[in-house]
Design a protein around this motif. Structure first.
Motif, PDB file in Angstrom:
ATOM      1  N   PHE A 133       0.837  -1.207   0.000  1.00 51.42           N
ATOM      2  CA  PHE A 133       0.000   0.000   0.000  1.00 51.42           C
ATOM      3  C   PHE A 133       0.875   1.261   0.000  1.00 51.42           C
ATOM      4  O   PHE A 133       0.516   2.275  -0.604  1.00 51.42           O
ATOM      5  N   LYS A 134       2.010   1.183   0.667  1.00 54.49           N
ATOM      6  CA  LYS A 134       2.927   2.330   0.695  1.00 54.49           C
ATOM      7  C   LYS A 134       3.384   2.694  -0.717  1.00 54.49           C
ATOM      8  O   LYS A 134       3.494   3.874  -1.061  1.00 54.49           O
ATOM      9  N   TYR A 135       3.640   1.674  -1.529  1.00 52.50           N
ATOM     10  CA  TYR A 135       4.024   1.925  -2.924  1.00 52.50           C
ATOM     11  C   TYR A 135       2.883   2.624  -3.669  1.00 52.50           C
ATOM     12  O   TYR A 135       3.101   3.622  -4.371  1.00 52.50           O
ATOM     13  N   ALA A 136       1.660   2.102  -3.529  1.00 51.77           N
ATOM     14  CA  ALA A 136       0.507   2.710  -4.202  1.00 51.77           C
ATOM     15  C   ALA A 136       0.323   4.158  -3.744  1.00 51.77           C
ATOM     16  O   ALA A 136       0.024   5.045  -4.551  1.00 51.77           O
ATOM     17  N   GLU A 137       0.522   4.392  -2.450  1.00 54.30           N
ATOM     18  CA  GLU A 137       0.435   5.746  -1.901  1.00 54.30           C
ATOM     19  C   GLU A 137       1.392   6.694  -2.613  1.00 54.30           C
ATOM     20  O   GLU A 137       1.026   7.808  -3.004  1.00 54.30           O
ATOM     21  N   SER A 138       2.618   6.243  -2.823  1.00 55.60           N
ATOM     22  CA  SER A 138       3.629   7.099  -3.457  1.00 55.60           C
ATOM     23  C   SER A 138       3.265   7.405  -4.908  1.00 55.60           C
ATOM     24  O   SER A 138       3.543   8.503  -5.413  1.00 55.60           O
ATOM     25  N   GLN A 139       2.627   6.460  -5.572  1.00 56.51           N
ATOM     26  CA  GLN A 139       2.281   6.637  -6.985  1.00 56.51           C
ATOM     27  C   GLN A 139       1.031   7.500  -7.184  1.00 56.51           C
ATOM     28  O   GLN A 139       0.756   7.932  -8.301  1.00 56.51           O
ATOM     29  N   LEU A 140       0.309   7.738  -6.119  1.00 52.18           N
ATOM     30  CA  LEU A 140      -0.915   8.552  -6.202  1.00 52.18           C
ATOM     31  C   LEU A 140      -0.656  10.035  -5.960  1.00 52.18           C
ATOM     32  O   LEU A 140      -1.576  10.842  -6.075  1.00 52.18           O
ATOM     33  N   ALA A 141       0.564  10.392  -5.638  1.00 52.84           N
ATOM     34  CA  ALA A 141       0.877  11.798  -5.363  1.00 52.84           C
ATOM     35  C   ALA A 141       0.487  12.683  -6.553  1.00 52.84           C
ATOM     36  O   ALA A 141       0.901  12.426  -7.686  1.00 52.84           O
ATOM     37  N   GLY A 142      -0.348  13.678  -6.291  1.00 57.36           N
ATOM     38  CA  GLY A 142      -0.765  14.610  -7.329  1.00 57.36           C
ATOM     39  C   GLY A 142      -1.816  14.066  -8.281  1.00 57.36           C
ATOM     40  O   GLY A 142      -2.124  14.701  -9.292  1.00 57.36           O
ATOM     41  N   LYS A 143      -2.378  12.885  -7.970  1.00 53.83           N
ATOM     42  CA  LYS A 143      -3.372  12.275  -8.850  1.00 53.83           C
ATOM     43  C   LYS A 143      -4.700  12.077  -8.115  1.00 53.83           C
ATOM     44  O   LYS A 143      -4.722  11.872  -6.901  1.00 53.83           O
ATOM     45  N   ASP A 144      -5.782  12.100  -8.876  1.00 45.40           N
ATOM     46  CA  ASP A 144      -7.085  11.745  -8.311  1.00 45.40           C
ATOM     47  C   ASP A 144      -7.265  10.232  -8.286  1.00 45.40           C
ATOM     48  O   ASP A 144      -7.863   9.682  -7.363  1.00 45.40           O
ATOM     49  N   TYR A 145      -6.750   9.573  -9.337  1.00 50.65           N
ATOM     50  CA  TYR A 145      -6.893   8.132  -9.493  1.00 50.65           C
ATOM     51  C   TYR A 145      -5.557   7.540  -9.943  1.00 50.65           C
ATOM     52  O   TYR A 145      -4.622   8.271 -10.252  1.00 50.65           O
ATOM     53  N   LEU A 146      -5.483   6.223 -10.005  1.00 51.15           N
ATOM     54  CA  LEU A 146      -4.221   5.562 -10.354  1.00 51.15           C
ATOM     55  C   LEU A 146      -3.673   5.991 -11.712  1.00 51.15           C
ATOM     56  O   LEU A 146      -2.473   6.096 -11.896  1.00 51.15           O
ATOM     57  N   MET A 147      -4.584   6.260 -12.657  1.00 49.13           N
ATOM     58  CA  MET A 147      -4.159   6.634 -14.002  1.00 49.13           C
ATOM     59  C   MET A 147      -4.170   8.150 -14.222  1.00 49.13           C
ATOM     60  O   MET A 147      -3.949   8.619 -15.327  1.00 49.13           O
ATOM     61  N   GLY A 148      -4.428   8.899 -13.161  1.00 55.22           N
ATOM     62  CA  GLY A 148      -4.451  10.364 -13.282  1.00 55.22           C
ATOM     63  C   GLY A 148      -5.781  10.942 -12.868  1.00 55.22           C
ATOM     64  O   GLY A 148      -6.229  10.757 -11.745  1.00 55.22           O
ATOM     65  N   LYS A 149      -6.448  11.622 -13.804  1.00 50.69           N
ATOM     66  CA  LYS A 149      -7.738  12.268 -13.505  1.00 50.69           C
ATOM     67  C   LYS A 149      -8.929  11.354 -13.751  1.00 50.69           C
ATOM     68  O   LYS A 149     -10.029  11.617 -13.272  1.00 50.69           O
ATOM     69  N   GLN A 150      -8.697  10.279 -14.523  1.00 53.99           N
ATOM     70  CA  GLN A 150      -9.796   9.418 -14.963  1.00 53.99           C
ATOM     71  C   GLN A 150      -9.935   8.169 -14.093  1.00 53.99           C
ATOM     72  O   GLN A 150      -8.977   7.429 -13.893  1.00 53.99           O
ATOM     73  N   PHE A 151     -11.143   7.936 -13.581  1.00 51.94           N
ATOM     74  CA  PHE A 151     -11.445   6.682 -12.877  1.00 51.94           C
ATOM     75  C   PHE A 151     -11.369   5.524 -13.863  1.00 51.94           C
ATOM     76  O   PHE A 151     -11.897   5.606 -14.973  1.00 51.94           O
ATOM     77  N   THR A 152     -10.707   4.441 -13.466  1.00 48.87           N
ATOM     78  CA  THR A 152     -10.654   3.229 -14.282  1.00 48.87           C
ATOM     79  C   THR A 152     -11.011   2.013 -13.426  1.00 48.87           C
ATOM     80  O   THR A 152     -11.160   2.116 -12.195  1.00 48.87           O
ATOM     81  N   VAL A 153     -11.089   0.866 -14.088  1.00 39.87           N
ATOM     82  CA  VAL A 153     -11.399  -0.378 -13.371  1.00 39.87           C
ATOM     83  C   VAL A 153     -10.332  -0.721 -12.334  1.00 39.87           C
ATOM     84  O   VAL A 153     -10.614  -1.431 -11.356  1.00 39.87           O
ATOM     85  N   ALA A 154      -9.105  -0.222 -12.507  1.00 41.10           N
ATOM     86  CA  ALA A 154      -8.055  -0.472 -11.512  1.00 41.10           C
ATOM     87  C   ALA A 154      -8.393   0.216 -10.183  1.00 41.10           C
ATOM     88  O   ALA A 154      -8.101  -0.315  -9.106  1.00 41.10           O
ATOM     89  N   ASP A 155      -9.012   1.383 -10.252  1.00 41.12           N
ATOM     90  CA  ASP A 155      -9.404   2.093  -9.030  1.00 41.12           C
ATOM     91  C   ASP A 155     -10.494   1.338  -8.286  1.00 41.12           C
ATOM     92  O   ASP A 155     -10.496   1.296  -7.053  1.00 41.12           O
ATOM     93  N   GLY A 156     -11.423   0.749  -9.034  1.00 37.65           N
ATOM     94  CA  GLY A 156     -12.465  -0.048  -8.395  1.00 37.65           C
ATOM     95  C   GLY A 156     -11.884  -1.236  -7.659  1.00 37.65           C
ATOM     96  O   GLY A 156     -12.309  -1.572  -6.545  1.00 37.65           O
ATOM     97  N   TYR A 157     -10.880  -1.865  -8.262  1.00 39.66           N
ATOM     98  CA  TYR A 157     -10.219  -3.030  -7.643  1.00 39.66           C
ATOM     99  C   TYR A 157      -9.431  -2.599  -6.407  1.00 39.66           C
ATOM    100  O   TYR A 157      -9.513  -3.233  -5.343  1.00 39.66           O
ATOM    101  N   LEU A 158      -8.688  -1.498  -6.514  1.00 35.47           N
ATOM    102  CA  LEU A 158      -7.925  -1.002  -5.368  1.00 35.47           C
ATOM    103  C   LEU A 158      -8.871  -0.608  -4.232  1.00 35.47           C
ATOM    104  O   LEU A 158      -8.572  -0.846  -3.051  1.00 35.47           O
ATOM    105  N   PHE A 159     -10.006  -0.046  -4.569  1.00 40.92           N
ATOM    106  CA  PHE A 159     -11.010   0.323  -3.566  1.00 40.92           C
ATOM    107  C   PHE A 159     -11.442  -0.900  -2.754  1.00 40.92           C
ATOM    108  O   PHE A 159     -11.578  -0.832  -1.526  1.00 40.92           O
ATOM    109  N   VAL A 160     -11.652  -2.031  -3.436  1.00 45.15           N
ATOM    110  CA  VAL A 160     -12.049  -3.254  -2.733  1.00 45.15           C
ATOM    111  C   VAL A 160     -10.956  -3.683  -1.753  1.00 45.15           C
ATOM    112  O   VAL A 160     -11.237  -4.087  -0.620  1.00 45.15           O
TER     113      VAL A 160
END
Length: 205
Positions: A133-160
């Motif tokens: 989770f620490k890695y994911a935290e670092s990659q989210l800096a300055g982003k709304d979602y994992l891929m940037g501004k756009q919600f994707t299916v990866a965000d739904g999976y991470l949410f679970v």
């Protein structure tokens, strides 16, 4: 389409994706301990792996494995932008995230749901999960979602996975970016719809 699911399980990820995609679907609840569907059918005849999710297409074809299912759902509703275009650099980045979530987060949670596993072993896995989770935290800096501004299916999976962390008593409050993403995803109407349907199904079970 028909989604075989169990409330609160990883099948919540494709359930969210189906709502976000706006695709008509039927839900079939599965008792994972008994390996029976809500109608009493033997689930292992549907999926010999004995696991959810399973997506049955209108053709009757069965698709298993969450990361594959959510990409298929996204591709069936391309206008919703739930996944970048096939073959693009962005799509490979999405697949990288889906692989990371399924192998580094999802599978490391499994011991936490097993009553027979000792607490010291569970604590080992909690520490391992927190590092991921620490890695994911670092990659989210300055982003709304994992891929940037756009919600994707990866965000739904991470949410679970973030919901599972909460369920297993893991304190992730230090990870401000992850907590913000969790709140952002939870506030989406389609996510609320999926969560409400699963909560009702659990009460009715």
């Amino acid at each position: 389409m028909k989604l075989y699911y169990s409330p609160g399980a990883c099948s919540l990820s494709p359930h969210i994706a189906l709502h976000e995609a706006g695709l008509a679907h039927e839900l079939v609840r599965v008792d994972l301990k008994a390996k029976k569907t809500e109608k009493g059918d033997d689930f292992t005849k549907i999926n010999p792996k004995g696991q959810v999710p399973v997506l049955q297409l209108d053709s009757g074809e069965l698709v298993t494995e969450g990361p594959v299912i959510v990409q298929m759902i996204a591709d069936k509703a391309a206008g919703k932008n739930l996944a970048p275009a096939n073959g693009s650099a962005e799509r490979y980045k999405l697949q990288e995230w889906l692989n990371f979530i399924t192998t580094e987060l999802h599978k490391n949670f499994s011991p936490l749901f097993q009553p027979v596993i000792p607490d010291d072993v569970k604590n080992f896995f909690r520490d391992r999960i927190k590092g991921k989770f620490k890695y994911a935290e670092s990659q989210l800096a300055g982003k709304d979602y994992l891929m940037g501004k756009q919600f994707t299916v990866a965000d739904g999976y991470l949410f679970v996975m973030l919901k599972w962390a909460e369920r297993t008593g893991m304190d992730l409050s230090e990870f401000k970016n992850l907590m913000a993403l969790k709140d952002r995803v939870a506030a989406r109407p389609n996510v609320k719809a999926a969560l409400d349907m699963e909560a009702q199904a659990q009460k009715a079970a």
